[in-house]
Design a protein around this motif. Structure first.
Motif, PDB file in Angstrom:
ATOM      1  N   UNK A 116      69.329  -5.280  36.634  1.00  0.00           N
ATOM      2  CA  UNK A 116      69.035  -6.337  35.670  1.00  0.00           C
ATOM      3  C   UNK A 116      69.218  -7.735  36.266  1.00  0.00           C
ATOM      4  N   UNK A 117      69.960  -7.830  37.393  1.00  0.00           N
ATOM      5  CA  UNK A 117      70.125  -9.128  38.045  1.00  0.00           C
ATOM      6  C   UNK A 117      68.783  -9.670  38.524  1.00  0.00           C
ATOM      7  N   UNK A 118      67.874  -8.786  38.933  1.00  0.00           N
ATOM      8  CA  UNK A 118      66.564  -9.277  39.378  1.00  0.00           C
ATOM      9  C   UNK A 118      65.822  -9.955  38.231  1.00  0.00           C
ATOM     10  N   UNK A 119      65.954  -9.356  37.033  1.00  0.00           N
ATOM     11  CA  UNK A 119      65.308  -9.954  35.872  1.00  0.00           C
ATOM     12  C   UNK A 119      65.931 -11.304  35.541  1.00  0.00           C
ATOM     13  N   UNK A 120      67.261 -11.377  35.606  1.00  0.00           N
ATOM     14  CA  UNK A 120      67.947 -12.613  35.243  1.00  0.00           C
ATOM     15  C   UNK A 120      67.501 -13.765  36.155  1.00  0.00           C
ATOM     16  N   UNK A 121      67.298 -13.447  37.430  1.00  0.00           N
ATOM     17  CA  UNK A 121      66.832 -14.472  38.373  1.00  0.00           C
ATOM     18  C   UNK A 121      65.503 -15.096  37.947  1.00  0.00           C
ATOM     19  N   UNK A 122      64.692 -14.326  37.246  1.00  0.00           N
ATOM     20  CA  UNK A 122      63.352 -14.816  36.909  1.00  0.00           C
ATOM     21  C   UNK A 122      63.244 -15.358  35.489  1.00  0.00           C
ATOM     22  N   UNK A 123      64.364 -15.433  34.786  1.00  0.00           N
ATOM     23  CA  UNK A 123      64.300 -15.883  33.390  1.00  0.00           C
ATOM     24  C   UNK A 123      63.683 -17.269  33.235  1.00  0.00           C
ATOM     25  N   UNK A 124      63.975 -18.231  34.128  1.00  0.00           N
ATOM     26  CA  UNK A 124      63.388 -19.561  33.910  1.00  0.00           C
ATOM     27  C   UNK A 124      61.861 -19.514  33.823  1.00  0.00           C
ATOM     28  N   UNK A 125      61.230 -18.762  34.704  1.00  0.00           N
ATOM     29  CA  UNK A 125      59.772 -18.671  34.656  1.00  0.00           C
ATOM     30  C   UNK A 125      59.315 -18.031  33.340  1.00  0.00           C
ATOM     31  N   UNK A 126      60.013 -16.995  32.924  1.00  0.00           N
ATOM     32  CA  UNK A 126      59.622 -16.307  31.689  1.00  0.00           C
ATOM     33  C   UNK A 126      59.811 -17.222  30.478  1.00  0.00           C
ATOM     34  N   UNK A 127      60.872 -18.034  30.527  1.00  0.00           N
ATOM     35  CA  UNK A 127      61.164 -18.871  29.370  1.00  0.00           C
ATOM     36  C   UNK A 127      60.050 -19.871  29.097  1.00  0.00           C
ATOM     37  N   UNK A 176      64.997  -5.691  26.593  1.00  0.00           N
ATOM     38  CA  UNK A 176      65.898  -6.615  27.250  1.00  0.00           C
ATOM     39  C   UNK A 176      65.288  -8.015  27.244  1.00  0.00           C
ATOM     40  N   UNK A 177      64.011  -8.110  27.535  1.00  0.00           N
ATOM     41  CA  UNK A 177      63.348  -9.429  27.516  1.00  0.00           C
ATOM     42  C   UNK A 177      63.356 -10.000  26.103  1.00  0.00           C
ATOM     43  N   UNK A 178      63.025  -9.166  25.132  1.00  0.00           N
ATOM     44  CA  UNK A 178      63.010  -9.642  23.752  1.00  0.00           C
ATOM     45  C   UNK A 178      64.389 -10.118  23.302  1.00  0.00           C
ATOM     46  N   UNK A 179      65.439  -9.487  23.846  1.00  0.00           N
ATOM     47  CA  UNK A 179      66.790  -9.908  23.496  1.00  0.00           C
ATOM     48  C   UNK A 179      67.175 -11.214  24.163  1.00  0.00           C
ATOM     49  N   UNK A 180      66.556 -11.502  25.307  1.00  0.00           N
ATOM     50  CA  UNK A 180      66.933 -12.703  26.063  1.00  0.00           C
ATOM     51  C   UNK A 180      66.092 -13.920  25.713  1.00  0.00           C
ATOM     52  N   UNK A 199      79.781 -10.318  39.119  1.00  0.00           N
ATOM     53  CA  UNK A 199      80.039  -9.340  38.066  1.00  0.00           C
ATOM     54  C   UNK A 199      78.914  -8.314  38.001  1.00  0.00           C
ATOM     55  N   UNK A 200      77.703  -8.848  37.953  1.00  0.00           N
ATOM     56  CA  UNK A 200      76.579  -7.941  37.825  1.00  0.00           C
ATOM     57  C   UNK A 200      76.408  -7.077  39.062  1.00  0.00           C
ATOM     58  N   UNK A 201      76.647  -7.685  40.226  1.00  0.00           N
ATOM     59  CA  UNK A 201      76.232  -7.028  41.454  1.00  0.00           C
ATOM     60  C   UNK A 201      77.299  -6.214  42.152  1.00  0.00           C
ATOM     61  N   UNK A 202      78.567  -6.468  41.840  1.00  0.00           N
ATOM     62  CA  UNK A 202      79.586  -5.986  42.755  1.00  0.00           C
ATOM     63  C   UNK A 202      79.546  -4.481  42.953  1.00  0.00           C
ATOM     64  N   UNK A 203      79.193  -3.730  41.952  1.00  0.00           N
ATOM     65  CA  UNK A 203      79.262  -2.295  42.156  1.00  0.00           C
ATOM     66  C   UNK A 203      78.218  -1.821  43.164  1.00  0.00           C
ATOM     67  N   UNK A 204      77.246  -2.649  43.400  1.00  0.00           N
ATOM     68  CA  UNK A 204      76.224  -2.217  44.346  1.00  0.00           C
ATOM     69  C   UNK A 204      76.806  -2.043  45.742  1.00  0.00           C
TER      70      UNK A 204
END
Lengths: 251, 251, 251, 251, 251, 251, 251, 251
Positions: free
Chosen positions: E161-172, E190-194, G41-46
């Motif tokens: 999910x970290x990959x998605x979080x990185x791209x949130x600005x573009x999606x927003x 997940x997107x709908x929730x964010x 937090x998100x990544x550490x378990x990786x």
């Protein structure tokens, strides 16, 4: 000389001897749809089932319908089996036949005024769990009224396979086995793998979630990797007993 | 006097006049299973269908089976309809009957050596989209060989309802309508709402994903809120034409 | 020259000749949504159904909705058919129309203030078992109010095929047959194989376990190997009667 | 005195008489997992099946696996039945056993080096249509190699019920009936209604659209309103023959 | 005064003033099926879509049909979009229009002879995994030819999910989001929730076993607990782009 | 300068100026999971939804849970929307908020203490039949509390398509359309074919038999051949209104 | 001291000691979205999974995609596991990594350049039949590359339960058991009933007819009456091994 | 020397020394089915579960059955867990065991007369929404009585993923995680993607329409793209806790 042949011979003699005209002969032949040769063919086996009880499936019928059908059946037959019968349906039957008996767990009503002779061989009825009892009891009551000796082996599901193994001697002597199971429906497979007997598998609607009202067990039984297993409808203890009884009565 | 009656009368006269013995009479009656009154009852309507073509469903049959069954059918019947026929199946039929004709879009083979008289009224066959054509053509070829006048109204799906409205006059004059549609299967509902005619709805397997090979269209048609719609199996153009032809031939 | 054309020609002449002003002309054209060419096309067939009763599907409606809709329908129509009607729904209808009649087995309410003329030909309604009666009766009441002569042949399921054979003469004279069956749904196949009549098959939700509320019967009917069968939704006696009535009324 | 008892008695005597030490006795008992009493219980019925052929299900196996498993089975058993066998699978078996025979319609391979004695009674195998033949033949080949007399009654589907009626005498004499049908799967119901015999119903994947690869027929059979019917998996001719053989061999 | 009214007024004045004859008037009115009031109602929105490309769904069409339909469409429209197009289908289109372009991953053909103006706002297309690319690309090509600016955010499934979080600005910043996912189909939730944006969810048939060709993802999307999500058919990238384009073009 | 930035600046200055030790700094950063930058990213959009009502789905919750959750929500938000609310659930909400209002048909409770400003554009809500009203009303109440102007067009199902055509002008002016239909679910297809607007389709569980609680309508909508349609869950009027509101609020 | 902590400590020291300005500190913190605490937090378990192989699911990918993704993965990771890999996919991987190894039965490719240390405890993998081998082997290869000792117990299906009993000692010593079965899927139930170990059940698509590609086995496993069983997707040997490996590595 | 060995050694010595006759020896061996070596194999693991509570599934049992089974279980075991227990079922248990305790949300009854020692490690139980609480509580009560430390993390569904992120530290320290979710069932995927722990996923029947009583969530979980997830039946909190407890107790 069979009765049918005698009747036909007399008819032909009447024609030959002029006791009946050609027109009367034609009418006789036209009449055959209700008593002709063809339908002798269609009907004759029903005599085999003459000493069978009539069966009345109560679900979805009104109490009035149950009572009326029961009365009508009991005029023609000595014995009656009513399945999926609520206590109220039992009362409806009893109002026309005081000797009716109720089997609450099996939810069946029986009227036995002329018990069929029991077979020497027996039908074994096996269940996986306590919740399968109603279906197993429906099978047991049905097999009994159809004239079968019945042996019950209950609560031997595959999650505790040692209980099943303890009862193998009894199962081995059965002529045919009815295996009743819900949930994952594995019992018939294990029995079929252990014993060289015909197994009639009955899935039950016991379970929840992805058991889908017995579909999981039904599919498991249809896909059994053990040979010698055939399946009836979900919760159809009655149907299993019918097949088992036909097999048990084979001479 | 119908032929059957004549035969029976002659039989009775033979008995009366001593030309046949009682024993011969009994043997005649015993023989009835193949030609008796009872089976007259069972069989008589088949004469109605005597001028119908025999039908051969090719899918799942080997080419040898197709050829042999076709030959055997063509010995007894003037006309033949083979459905779900590949080009190879066509060749198999043609090898025993050179006048066989192939309808590639409909994937059917027809042999018409004695064409049935066409009805004055017609069956209208309507499709939603281009991809429904094979099923519609199977229906058209079938309806034609069964002696029906056929009118085709193609590509009038509900997403462009003006095209359908343009063709209403033709549809209104039909005796019965076959409506063929895949995907959401809404065409029969719209037609049923616009016209007071019997509509035979044919879902097709056109679509993808949640169309489930035509199930979506099938369910839509079964649940139509418009009256006057009955449904046949998915892709069953042949079956739709059979019902429509029976309706179109009602006097 | 078609009437519509004449009307339009007169309108144009009125404009040309000054009998109507431009404003009146615009109003005429604006008015077209209710009587224009396009919508004449859309609307005209509804007159065919003018003597039909309005139909009110009661399931899922409150008693207030049932009463209000019934009142509104009865202002515009002489006759009313309410289906899936509980006794309470019947009371709701009767409160606005005292001549309403209840058919408890069919669970329908009828108001017939101007009975349609009955057809000479009849619709035959056949059932497999006693439990199919409610659906068959819904079909019968519907067919009756739609102006059809109806003949009923009940309780002739395929497990006792001799009973069906006895009734073939009556079925053979029908114009169209409604065949109602639950469980394995085989009745329409057998009828379709015996008779060259259009058969409207109605699966019922009678059964349990793997009957899946009528799905087993529905699938059996859709897959019938006999020609001439079309199917309506599970328990849809009303829908079957609508199709059958359209067929029975074909001139 | 059974062999097992004799072996145990000898063992105890060896201990008593000092021919075996306590340690040897313990090792003997420890060894029981492969030959002990408990597993005698588990294993003994397999001797009943000693003269049965081993069965090899070829689908999803590589040709190498087929060949190796076949070789291994043929070392222990005189007879072999390979089902769902392609011609290539047949060649694989033949490479290790030249007397292997292929049944192309049934898609089975048989090796019979020591034929089982045939039963006096027979299994009747009935099919609705030509397309059901592969499944029926698989059942026939299986029943034959399992030592059953087999009678075949093919192509008597319910859409032409007179053909079935003609063959009733043969069916009536069977000990158990295998009824094979696709599409609407009504054949077992009709047979079960006409005859008081156990019927093993086999749905086939014949059909299209809403037949769902045999599910329609399967459901119809599970929901049969005729008593005496049990069902096996879709296309499972082999499984039907196993049950039927067990029933036919009951003394 | 609306243009339509002006046109009609001019027409009436022409009649009144003799500039048009009655016959010309009738022809004008007869012509209405293509441009009349009634059908103006039905048809007028199609003008909005006049600059839309025609769309040709290639699956299930022969190459000849593809070529002929493409030619016919290109006579009336500048642009064409062909979906589910094999390389062979592309050749068929190119044979009638050399400027056709193929998008192999999207399996689409485009002809853009008169590109639509691009929107200022953009449609974001998000995918869960690499295997969802074909569907996402079909959506991208469709949205592009429909005149939308498109931004792609690929391979941001919920298992990382970290990959998605990185791209949130573009999606927003997107106006509407197309979220494409197979397997468990959780991405839209997940997107709908964010994000507070309309999300068009596209299930893909990526997966195996109990993914049932995309049904698992479809159900997950329909049951999303996040608000703002609507769903299109499995693999329907084209349909998602159509909805998204309508939304993105709202003024 | 945003608050977050100010806090971080102060923290850094504390480190630089020795007011905080390195160890304290590390603890501060470790603490970030509850107030850090990363989660600013995750959380910021929720402010967009600050003036939205909180939503409480009542089904499957006890009355105590409903009351407690409602109270807690109303402490943080001015407005509340409770869906699938029985009259008893309404009383539970009213016990903590006397201004709560009940919408019996929609089965929703609203608390509006600070009404959102209404949009200039409107959401049109269209239903096929009377039985779809509860779902349509849930959508209407939801869209209203979310600040949308709403127009309702009820009872325009495809079986009487003239009624729909009469209402096209109103629909054409909507910004987005919610189309609610049960049974065969064809309404969205027809609307999507007539209008170039985004259509949010809502299948309802209206129907019986093979409607499978709305699945038939759901599948029809997913398979619509008209472009511009996206679908929400069966009976999910709330969800449809959420998507429509997001679209209607796009600037 | 973990690397992340060291980096943060150095950053704080830079601020404290004036090597970085407050503005640089803010920029560092703003930058955190790509490397920040939140994502720690998100990544550490990786990092736990750092010595895990990357996994590449080949089905539905082009050979070019397989090769490119494999190359990219192998730049970052020592080990690679490619599942559902055809021989061609193997060649694609080998073209970028000559030490790649193919496991044809498991249809997997492994690259092990830095083998993980094996666990002392082992994962037992049990299969019901020969046809379950590919799934079991996928599980075995996966468990092996994830650093687990593996023991295999093959071909111990419930139809011959004595074979399973013989292998119980080996199973009893396992830390976790993967039970692979198709058809009726009863194996996990029996194992779960006999052993107090976590059982990961894997349904396989082995079977035909009403096995529905593994659904029958899946449902049986979900409905197991034995405790201690959890299920993965049909044919998902890889997924089962992932769960089992996590369990087997628990300290 | 194990007790079993000692007993056997004594038996053999008795034979050797003449304290027992050969006949007595045979009877001893015949008696082995209840205490023999073979069944030692079958039975021994049950001792591991000796300190486990007996479990009583109340659904579908009469109150009398519940009371009788509970009494019988409590004679052999110190602890009892009754699931799916109504308040009435609780009273039935309490009538035979006054110290029984009821957990209304979990719908379970516990009798703990000899509490198991708690594990040092804990099972984390996570839920997506409030409506999942009953299933989560059933899991919590079960895990507790099985001797596990339990930590609960409730209401962290994926539509508000920041709530989940806040609780990651607690989840990271769990030995095994039970993730409970209805509707789209995405929670286990997100957790599995964030944490390298075994996740037991429990779909719940929360939802409506196309959630199909939990099937949507079940399919989502089975198709999770995150590794390390295994699934139990819908609403099966008990089963999830059993697996989790076995994992948590692994030394």
């Amino acid at each position: 000389m069979k009765p049918k042949e005698r009747e036909l011979r007399r008819f032909l003699e009447d024609i030959r001897d002029g006791r009946a005209s050609i027109e009367e002969g034609l009418r006789f032949l036209e009449d055959l749809p209700s008593k002709d040769l063809g339908f002798a063919v269609l009907d004759s086996h029903r005599e085999l089932r003459h000493d069978c009880p009539e069966t009345l499936y109560c679900a979805g019928k009104t109490l009035d319908q149950v009572r009326d059908i029961a009365r009508s059946m009991l005029e023609r037959h000595a014995n009656l089996l009513a399945t999926r019968a609520s206590p109220e349906a039992y009362e409806a039957v009893r109002s026309v036949c005081p000797e009716a008996r109720y089997h609450p767990l099996a939810r069946t009503v029986t009227v036995i005024r002329e018990a069929m002779e029991k077979t020497a061989t027996y039908v074994a009825i096996v269940t996986a769990g306590t919740s399968d009892l109603p279906v197993a009891e429906e099978a047991a009551v049905t097999a009994d009224i159809l004239g079968n000796r019945v042996e019950k082996v209950f609560d031997v599901g595959v999650a505790g396979i040692h209980r099943l193994v303890d009862r193998l001697p009894l199962l081995r002597e059965a002529r045919v086995i009815i295996a009743v199971a819900g949930m994952e429906g594995a019992l018939p497979s294990v029995i079929g793998g252990l014993l060289g007997k015909p197994v009639i598998a009955v899935p039950t609607s016991v379970g929840y979630g992805a058991s889908f009202g017995g579909v999981a067990a039904l599919l498991a039984m249809l896909n059994s990797c053990a040979p010698g297993i055939a399946v009836v409808n979900i919760d159809n203890g009655y149907g299993a007993a019918c097949v088992a009884s036909l097999i048990n009565h084979l001479s």
